[in-house]
Scaffold this active site. Sequence first.
Site, PDB file in Angstrom:
ATOM      1  N   ASP A  30       0.863  -1.187   0.000  1.00  0.00           N
ATOM      2  CA  ASP A  30       0.000   0.000   0.000  1.00  0.00           C
ATOM      3  C   ASP A  30       0.893   1.228   0.000  1.00  0.00           C
ATOM      4  O   ASP A  30       2.129   1.107  -0.084  1.00  0.00           O
ATOM      5  CB  ASP A  30      -0.969  -0.026   1.195  1.00  0.00           C
ATOM      6  N   HIS A  73      -2.839   3.398  -4.502  1.00  0.00           N
ATOM      7  CA  HIS A  73      -2.278   2.830  -3.264  1.00  0.00           C
ATOM      8  C   HIS A  73      -0.880   2.259  -3.515  1.00  0.00           C
ATOM      9  O   HIS A  73      -0.549   1.160  -3.057  1.00  0.00           O
ATOM     10  CB  HIS A  73      -3.203   1.738  -2.700  1.00  0.00           C
ATOM     11  N   GLU A  93      -9.902   3.012  -4.897  1.00  0.00           N
ATOM     12  CA  GLU A  93      -9.494   4.372  -4.530  1.00  0.00           C
ATOM     13  C   GLU A  93      -8.299   4.854  -5.357  1.00  0.00           C
ATOM     14  O   GLU A  93      -7.222   5.109  -4.825  1.00  0.00           O
ATOM     15  CB  GLU A  93      -9.165   4.416  -3.034  1.00  0.00           C
TER      16      GLU A  93
HETATM   17  C1  ACM Z   1     -11.135  -0.217   0.621  1.00  0.00           C
HETATM   18  O1  ACM Z   1     -11.634  -0.174   1.749  1.00  0.00           O
HETATM   19  N1  ACM Z   1     -10.476   0.824   0.156  1.00  0.00           N
HETATM   20  C2  ACM Z   1     -11.236  -1.401  -0.206  1.00  0.00           C
END
Ligand code: ACM
Length: 521
Positions: free
Chosen positions: A177, A248, A312
Amino acid sequence: MPAPRPALVPAPTQLTYRPGHFTLNPDTMVRITPGAEPAATLLRTLIAPATGLPLSPATDGPFVLALDPGLGGLGAEGYGLTISSDAVLLRAAHLTGLLRGIQTIRQLLPVQALANRARPGVPWRLPCVEITDVPRHAWRGFMLDVARHFQPVAFLRRYVDLLALHKLNVLHLHLTDDQGWRLPVADYPLLTEVGGRRAQSMVGPAGSGVFDGIPHEGTYTERELRDLVTYAGARGVTIVPEVEMPGHTRAALAAYPELGTAPGRRLDVWTRWGVCDTVLGVHEPVLDFCRNVLDTVLDIFPSPYVHVGGDECPTTEWVTSPAAQERIKAEGFSGTGELRGWFLGQVGDHLLGRGRIPTAWAETGEGLPPEFTVMTWRDPEHTRIALKRGHNVVSSQHSAAYLDYAQSASPAEPPAQPGLVVDLRSVHDHDPPEGPASGGELIGVQAQLWTEFAPTAGHIDYLAFPRLAALADRAWRGASPWPLARARLIAHGDRLAALGVRHGPFDPYVPVPHRFGEEST
Ligand code: ACM
């Protein structure tokens, strides 16, 4: 004295207790039919430390582990268990079913059987019982985020054992991440050397602006991950790896800035929480990088499912990136909105070509090829939409299955993801919709534990349990009246305590004391 009739978690689909008991003693021999040997090994591994019982294999004996392909109706994981006063018969069509049945036998024994050291003087009695047990969902998972806070592999092995006890069958590892990259990749050593360490961590929720000043680091070796896969496999648990892309990815970009949208830029491994604007570029070398990383993943993890994240992903950087604009033109897209789906489609093709199933977080499922299995997390309606689009779905709803939220509204709760309370009952009541006859299939449910607020093993235990036990009960057993499920879960607390799990509250209004110090795993 009659043997107690323990509450089993998850509850079996059919269970009848009968009078009497079978006592395991040092002379109890175990007869094994061909192919069932790994189940006998697991039985001994799990039961010997506390009981000291050898449970030696023999050509004859009152305790039988039987593989019988004729029991196909039990499916891949179902089993039947008959215990009478003079015999124990565990049978299944597949080895995994025997592994599940062994966890039931463990729970039927006195709770001391769960201890990891000798408990002399306990009569090892199994109550007479007739069980036929088949899971409701094929995928019963737990995702642990080891990117925000790293946990050593010994901790992961302990969680594999806890999952197996609850008949959960997937440990999904969120390995990369913005805040950390934990996976070694031979061709890109800086991913772990640079991306595996951040200078400090944010204190409190995203945007707090407060930092702890303490570096955080950790990476796995290939050997550790391979051994974990083997350890989990012996317990019927699949390790599903996740490598996030195209968002991410700040930790990867700190290591290799040329993979980003502004190649000359120096970035740190992110020290904040929240959604980061920096994302991968869409030029060809980035796709080569992703394929290379995924080939490493495929080599280490035999899981049919490989997760590529996909959630995201802000498009702000792609708006000003010449490479992104070129790509948009070349592909005939109307704008940056189509790049995420295109990117995931490219890496998905790579996985499909190697016989794996690409898996991603569904924002709403849009833009992804139907071959993707998706995890719906934002809204229950997304499950319905994704199923209709033909995706297989693992329901991972934040409102019922995100264990980083506090489990009670009590001010005594330790810091947790703000914004929501997910109590024990909400987890148990999670009831995802089934797919339409012609669409995709709801293949299961999964709990998520993001670890911004869970730096230690004690924090993770507290957030994970007993809610993970509630998810396991629901995922295996299906719906059952809450008062009965709640009573089962409370009784199950004795097992969690015997295993040293520093669990949270069973009742949302009665918090349990918690102390999170420098505890070890
Ligand atoms: C998430 O909670 N961004 C998958």
